[in-house]
Design a protein around this motif. Structure first.
Motif, PDB file in Angstrom:
ATOM      1  N   SER A 250       0.834  -1.199   0.000  1.00  0.00           N
ATOM      2  CA  SER A 250       0.000   0.000   0.000  1.00  0.00           C
ATOM      3  C   SER A 250       0.868   1.249   0.000  1.00  0.00           C
ATOM      4  O   SER A 250       0.608   2.211  -0.724  1.00  0.00           O
ATOM      5  CB  SER A 250      -0.923  -0.004   1.220  1.00  0.00           C
ATOM      6  N   ARG A 251       1.920   1.245   0.787  1.00  0.00           N
ATOM      7  CA  ARG A 251       2.839   2.388   0.852  1.00  0.00           C
ATOM      8  C   ARG A 251       3.551   2.586  -0.479  1.00  0.00           C
ATOM      9  O   ARG A 251       3.664   3.706  -0.980  1.00  0.00           O
ATOM     10  CB  ARG A 251       3.842   2.178   1.979  1.00  0.00           C
TER      11      ARG A 251
ATOM     12  N   THR B  66       1.165   4.063  -2.971  1.00  0.00           N
ATOM     13  CA  THR B  66       0.931   5.478  -2.700  1.00  0.00           C
ATOM     14  C   THR B  66       2.123   6.323  -3.145  1.00  0.00           C
ATOM     15  O   THR B  66       1.947   7.388  -3.742  1.00  0.00           O
ATOM     16  CB  THR B  66       0.653   5.701  -1.200  1.00  0.00           C
TER      17      THR B  66
ATOM     18  N   HIS C 268       2.118   6.541  -6.935  1.00  0.00           N
ATOM     19  CA  HIS C 268       0.982   7.352  -7.383  1.00  0.00           C
ATOM     20  C   HIS C 268       1.287   8.838  -7.176  1.00  0.00           C
ATOM     21  O   HIS C 268       1.063   9.654  -8.077  1.00  0.00           O
ATOM     22  CB  HIS C 268      -0.273   6.944  -6.623  1.00  0.00           C
ATOM     23  N   ASN C 269       1.813   9.183  -6.004  1.00  0.00           N
ATOM     24  CA  ASN C 269       2.177  10.575  -5.730  1.00  0.00           C
ATOM     25  C   ASN C 269       3.259  11.064  -6.692  1.00  0.00           C
ATOM     26  O   ASN C 269       3.198  12.183  -7.195  1.00  0.00           O
ATOM     27  CB  ASN C 269       2.657  10.741  -4.295  1.00  0.00           C
TER      28      ASN C 269
ATOM     29  N   ALA D 205       1.190   8.228   2.681  1.00  0.00           N
ATOM     30  CA  ALA D 205       1.766   6.900   2.832  1.00  0.00           C
ATOM     31  C   ALA D 205       1.881   6.565   4.310  1.00  0.00           C
ATOM     32  O   ALA D 205       2.419   7.336   5.088  1.00  0.00           O
ATOM     33  CB  ALA D 205       3.137   6.830   2.162  1.00  0.00           C
TER      34      ALA D 205
END
Length: 95
Positions: A52-53, A56, A59-60, A92
Motif C-alpha cells: 500500500s505504501r 501510494t 501514485h504521488n 503513505a
C-alpha cells in the motif's frame, strides 16, 4: 498484498496450468515490488514492506511529475527541494 494489489483472486480461468500461471504472476509482482523498493536502501535501514505504501509513493510521484510537466521549464529546478520530497510521501502510512 497479493490479494489486494495484484489480483491474486481475480482470475477467470478454469485449467490448472492457467491458474498456476496467474498465481505465480501475482506473487512475482509482489516480490518484484519488494526488491525494487528495498534495493535502494542500505540493509540496516530496511524495515517492513507495505505494498500500500509503495503504491501510494508511486501514485504521488506520477501526479507530481504530471504537474511539473505542465509548468514552465524554469520551475523544473523546484523538483529537487525537500518540500517536493515530502509530497512524495504524502498519505503513505509508515510500515
Amino acid at each position: 498484498d497479493a490479494k489486494q494489489f495484484t489480483g491474486l483472486t481475480h482470475y477467470q480461468a478454469r485449467s490448472v496450468e492457467k491458474l498456476e500461471y496467474h498465481w505465480n504472476l501475482s506473487l512475482t509482482a509482489v516480490n518484484v515490488a519488494k526488491v525494487e523498493h528495498w534495493l535502494a536502501k542500505a540493509k540496516q535501514h530496511r524495515g517492513s514492506f507495505s505494498m500500500s505504501r509503495v503504491k501510494t509513493l508511486y501514485h504521488n510521484r506520477l501526479l507530481i511529475e504530471k504537474v511539473f510537466d505542465n509548468l514552465p521549464k524554469s520551475s523544473q529546478s523546484f523538483k529537487n527541494t525537500p518540500a517536493i520530497e515530502r509530497l512524495y510521501h504524502f498519505g503513505a502510512m509508515a510500515a
